[in-house]
Design an enzyme around this catalytic site. Structure first.
Site, short mmCIF file in Angstrom:
data_model
loop_
_atom_site.label_atom_id
_atom_site.label_comp_id
_atom_site.label_asym_id
_atom_site.label_seq_id
_atom_site.Cartn_x
_atom_site.Cartn_y
_atom_site.Cartn_z
N CYS A 2 0.85 -1.18 0.00
CA CYS A 2 0.00 0.00 0.00
C CYS A 2 0.90 1.24 0.00
O CYS A 2 2.07 1.17 0.33
CB CYS A 2 -0.86 0.02 1.25
SG CYS A 2 -1.81 -1.49 1.43
N ARG A 27 2.15 0.93 -5.91
CA ARG A 27 2.27 0.17 -4.67
C ARG A 27 0.98 -0.57 -4.34
O ARG A 27 0.93 -1.40 -3.44
CB ARG A 27 2.60 1.11 -3.50
CG ARG A 27 3.88 1.88 -3.67
CD ARG A 27 4.10 2.78 -2.47
NE ARG A 27 4.37 1.99 -1.29
CZ ARG A 27 5.57 1.61 -0.88
NH1 ARG A 27 6.63 1.99 -1.57
NH2 ARG A 27 5.73 0.89 0.19
N TRP A 71 -3.56 -2.21 -1.59
CA TRP A 71 -3.37 -3.52 -2.20
C TRP A 71 -3.91 -4.49 -1.15
O TRP A 71 -3.26 -4.74 -0.14
CB TRP A 71 -1.89 -3.76 -2.47
CG TRP A 71 -1.56 -4.95 -3.30
CD1 TRP A 71 -1.64 -5.03 -4.66
CD2 TRP A 71 -1.04 -6.21 -2.85
NE1 TRP A 71 -1.21 -6.27 -5.07
CE2 TRP A 71 -0.85 -7.02 -4.00
CE3 TRP A 71 -0.73 -6.75 -1.60
CZ2 TRP A 71 -0.36 -8.32 -3.93
CZ3 TRP A 71 -0.24 -8.04 -1.53
CH2 TRP A 71 -0.06 -8.81 -2.69
N ASN A 97 0.31 1.05 6.25
CA ASN A 97 0.91 0.11 5.31
C ASN A 97 1.61 -0.95 6.13
O ASN A 97 2.33 -0.62 7.07
CB ASN A 97 1.91 0.87 4.41
CG ASN A 97 2.71 -0.06 3.53
OD1 ASN A 97 2.26 -1.14 3.19
ND2 ASN A 97 3.91 0.36 3.16
N GLY A 98 1.39 -2.23 5.81
CA GLY A 98 2.00 -3.32 6.57
C GLY A 98 0.91 -4.27 7.04
O GLY A 98 -0.20 -4.26 6.47
N GLU A 464 13.14 -14.98 -16.83
CA GLU A 464 12.73 -13.57 -16.75
C GLU A 464 11.80 -13.19 -17.91
O GLU A 464 10.83 -12.46 -17.72
CB GLU A 464 13.99 -12.68 -16.71
CG GLU A 464 13.73 -11.19 -16.71
CD GLU A 464 12.87 -10.69 -15.53
OE1 GLU A 464 12.63 -11.43 -14.58
OE2 GLU A 464 12.42 -9.53 -15.61
N LYS A 468 8.07 -11.73 -17.32
CA LYS A 468 7.58 -10.47 -17.90
C LYS A 468 6.30 -10.73 -18.68
O LYS A 468 5.33 -9.99 -18.58
CB LYS A 468 8.61 -9.84 -18.85
CG LYS A 468 9.77 -9.16 -18.25
CD LYS A 468 9.48 -7.87 -17.53
CE LYS A 468 9.19 -8.11 -16.08
NZ LYS A 468 10.24 -8.17 -15.15
N GLU A 471 3.26 -11.58 -16.32
CA GLU A 471 2.74 -10.56 -15.42
C GLU A 471 2.03 -9.42 -16.14
O GLU A 471 1.10 -8.83 -15.58
CB GLU A 471 3.79 -10.05 -14.43
CG GLU A 471 4.88 -9.17 -14.95
CD GLU A 471 5.82 -8.68 -13.83
OE1 GLU A 471 7.00 -8.48 -14.13
OE2 GLU A 471 5.38 -8.49 -12.68
N HIS A 487 11.83 -33.77 -19.91
CA HIS A 487 11.49 -34.46 -18.66
C HIS A 487 10.08 -34.12 -18.16
O HIS A 487 9.84 -34.13 -16.96
CB HIS A 487 12.56 -34.13 -17.60
CG HIS A 487 13.93 -34.51 -18.04
ND1 HIS A 487 14.37 -35.81 -18.08
CD2 HIS A 487 14.93 -33.75 -18.56
CE1 HIS A 487 15.61 -35.83 -18.55
NE2 HIS A 487 15.97 -34.60 -18.86
N LYS A 586 3.93 -3.21 -6.83
CA LYS A 586 5.35 -3.03 -7.17
C LYS A 586 6.25 -3.53 -6.05
O LYS A 586 7.26 -4.15 -6.30
CB LYS A 586 5.59 -1.53 -7.40
CG LYS A 586 7.02 -1.18 -7.76
CD LYS A 586 7.28 -1.49 -9.19
CE LYS A 586 8.71 -1.21 -9.59
NZ LYS A 586 9.05 -1.96 -10.81
C1 AGP Z 1 9.06 -7.97 -11.49
O1 AGP Z 1 8.60 -7.58 -12.73
C2 AGP Z 1 8.12 -8.06 -10.42
N1 AGP Z 1 7.08 -7.16 -10.41
C3 AGP Z 1 8.56 -8.66 -9.12
O2 AGP Z 1 8.87 -9.99 -9.40
C4 AGP Z 1 9.75 -8.03 -8.36
O3 AGP Z 1 10.92 -8.21 -9.08
C5 AGP Z 1 9.86 -8.67 -6.97
O4 AGP Z 1 8.69 -8.41 -6.24
C6 AGP Z 1 11.06 -8.21 -6.20
O5 AGP Z 1 11.03 -6.84 -5.95
P1 AGP Z 1 12.29 -6.08 -5.40
O6 AGP Z 1 13.34 -6.12 -6.43
O7 AGP Z 1 11.80 -4.69 -5.13
O8 AGP Z 1 12.72 -6.77 -4.16
#
Ligand code: AGP
Length: 591
Positions: A2, A27, A71, A97-98, A464, A468, A471, A487, A586
């Site tokens: 958040c 966030r 969030w 937040n938390g 990766e 990408k 997501e 496998h 994020k």
């Molecule tokens: C990446 O595109 C993501 N949104 C997510 O996997 C991110 O890399 C992960 O949450 C780690 O975040 P950080 O690098 O801020 O620790």
């Protein structure tokens, strides 16, 4: 997770807070809310969904208020569950937040004492605890309430009719922004860059009280002074600057970021302090998501040039693995510096006596407080939820670390630096020639599932690339080591499952071509990402995306940018909400 903000000053609080929340939407963006405080008491405004294009809200004249973009963790996204939350008297408004882990028992006790709860959130208990403990001042009420709460929190509170904001933090970020005759509290500096770049990073257990006259900070009852830092980021860095999406803008910033990183860390040699690695018996990386993939590439590169064994672990699994030893160097990689799992893994490593290095993009973030030493990536603020430029910035730092750790007779410094200096231009070439990528994106957009493969350093790139893709386009995509397909995943191959292959021009090239031929005979459409000098691969695949020639060790960088663009254009074709994918945030500040 958040995002929270508080404002006290002379501007319209509704507008300052709406702007701040918009910049922090990455966030969390399932609901949002604002409370402003004036002589008539509190005015509260809450909405479900993202703020979108709203510039300000009609919430009454006020120059003091708090806001929150959510969030959801406890309770579905709804106006009732959106923050700010109020106490029974409706005089105290709280944003948080938390997670208050013991909120259920607190809620039970407070309910038994007569407090009426309206939401399903953990945060509402904070408002009622404050109400219960309010006798002298709001600051005092917060200080008396904190010991009852278990978990993590950044909290900002206001009391109806009083020109005062009180905030506190424990394991969730909160910073104080200082302007001329105005003050801000925020989860993130991007929220307030429009107004000030003078920042105080609050420490765990700090309680800050702000009035029109100034601010005071106490920690565990003792008054403390905290340094004011000037943030080198500008508002422009946090704006879209004419691009359709932050993600595209951020990918386009990559060449500049590489140049700036080199300016910062390289003269005729590499000026990166890795003295923590002296005498280390192993390096252990802890990270999540994209940062985890960067760490995996780091492992391949470091092990190739040094004799130091490297482990890479998901931070969320770190509790269940062999503990770091006193002679281990632990490296936490986290662009935000606030990922709860990575922070916990770093803390735990420290408690076992390991030395801890943080690689992060955010000055003053929690990771920087835990680490014995910090190396900053120089990527500027990243707003798109999908990490792009920060991933490349992490890779550059990891390559620089690897070349510092290289053991004689290997001295890669000269070779690395020559390659580094050419990289920005090569990436500009990729950005200027996206026709092949957009054509293939059109085809991929019509599929529901795809597989990415690679070998050696190409394997984390496959992971990766798939992350990408899934997501931001919501297409199911999985990355595999090319050798693993046989496998099990082979069962998925066929016309409905395209395969994206990361082909690198080194000793893995021939075996990758074998793997590609095997896939082809199972009927999958194949897209290869390869070096422009590679003419052979075209014979076996349906489509090829060529990247500018680099030495094989740097291929992950050019390929990663290419796969970021492939995901972007596929998601765009489908019409997805690229910068704010559903269900994601994020910065993941809960375990
Ligand atoms: C990446 O595109 C993501 N949104 C997510 O996997 C991110 O890399 C992960 O949450 C780690 O975040 P950080 O690098 O801020 O620790």
């Amino acid at each position: 997770m958040c995002g929270i903000i508080g404002y006290i000053g002379y501007r319209d609080a509704g507008e300052v807070i709406t702007h701040g929340l918009k910049r922090m939407e990455y966030r969390g963006y399932d609901s949002w809310g604002i409370a402003v405080n004036n002589d008539d008491g509190l005015n509260v405004y809450k909405r479900v969904g993202a703020i979108g294009e709203i510039e300000t809200v009609d919430i009454g004249n006020s120059t003091l208020g708090i806001g929150h973009t959510r969030w959801a963790t406890h309770g579905e996204p709804s106006e009732i569950n959106a923050h700010p939350h109020l106490d029974c008297t409706r005089k105290l408004a709280v944003v948080h937040n938390g997670i208050i882990e013991n909120f259920l028992s607190l809620r039970e006790n407070l309910s038994a004492e007569g407090h009426k709860f309206v939401s399903e959130t953990d945060t509402e208990v904070v408002a009622h605890l404050l109400e219960k403990n309010l006798n002298t001042s709001l600051e005092n009420a917060l200080i008396r309430s904190l010991p009852a709460m278990k978990g993590s929190y950044a909290i900002v509170v206001t009391n109806a009719g009083k020109r005062e904001l009180v905030g506190c933090r424990y394991r969730s970020p909160l910073l104080l922004g200082i302007g001329d005759d105005e003050y801000f509290l925020a989860s993130d500096v991007t929220a307030i860059l429009e107004y000030t770049n003078r920042i105080v990073y609050l420490e765990d257990h700090d309680v800050v009280t702000i009035t029109d006259e100034g601010y005071t900070i106490t920690n565990s009852g003792t008054s403390v002074e905290r340094a004011i830092e000037r943030i080198p980021w500008s508002l422009e860095d946090a704006q879209r600057g004419g691009y359709e999406h932050f993600m595209l803008k951020e990918i386009h910033e990559i060449p500049k970021i590489i140049e700036e990183t080199l300016l910062e860390y390289v003269t005729d040699t590499i000026n990166l302090d890795i003295s923590l690695a002296a005498g280390t018996s192993e390096i252990i990386f802890f990270a999540c998501g994209t940062s985890y993939h960067a760490a995996l590439i780091g492992k391949y590169i470091i092990e190739e040039v040094s004799r130091i064994p490297v482990r890479v672990e998901y931070a969320s699994e770190s509790n269940y693995h062999r503990t770091p030893l006193t002679r281990s160097l632990v490296i936490g990689i986290t662009q935000s510096g606030e990922t709860a799992d990575t922070l916990n893994a770093m803390r735990r490593a420290k408690s076992f006596g390991a030395k801890v290095l943080a690689i992060t993009n955010v000055l003053g973030s929690s990771a920087t407080r835990i680490a014995d030493h910090v190396i900053y990536t120089r990527a500027g603020p990243e707003i798109g939820v999908a990490a792009t430029k920060t991933f490349i910035a992490q890779l550059i730092i990891l390559y620089l670390i690897a070349s510092k750790l290289a053991m004689p007779p290997i001295d890669e410094t000269e070779k690395f630096l020559t390659e580094f200096r050419m990289l920005p231009e090569k990436i500009r070439q990729i950005l200027d020639n996206t026709q092949a990528i957009t054509n293939i994106a059109k085809i991929l957009a019509g599929h529901n599932s795809m597989i990415y493969i690679g070998r050696n350093r190409g394997y984390p790139i496959a992971l990766e690339g798939a992350l990408k893709m899934k997501e931001i386009s919501y297409i199911h995509a999985e990355g595999y080591p090319a050798g693993e397909l046989k496998h099990g995943p082979f069962a998925l191959l066929g016309a409905k499952t395209p395969v994206v292959a990361s082909v690198i021009n080194d000793h893995t090239h021939e075996i990758m071509l074998n793997n590609i031929r095997e896939v082809k005979t199972r009927g999958s459409l194949i897209v290869a990402i390869t070096d422009e000098r590679d003419e052979e691969v075209e014979r076996y695949v349906d489509f090829t995306i060529k990247t500018p020639a680099t030495s094989a060790i740097f291929a992950p960088i050019t390929q990663a940018v290419t796969l970021q663009l492939l995901a972007y254009y596929t998601a765009k074709r489908i019409g997805c909400e690229i910068d704010k994918p559903k269900n994601l945030a994020k910065s993941v500040t809960v375990e």
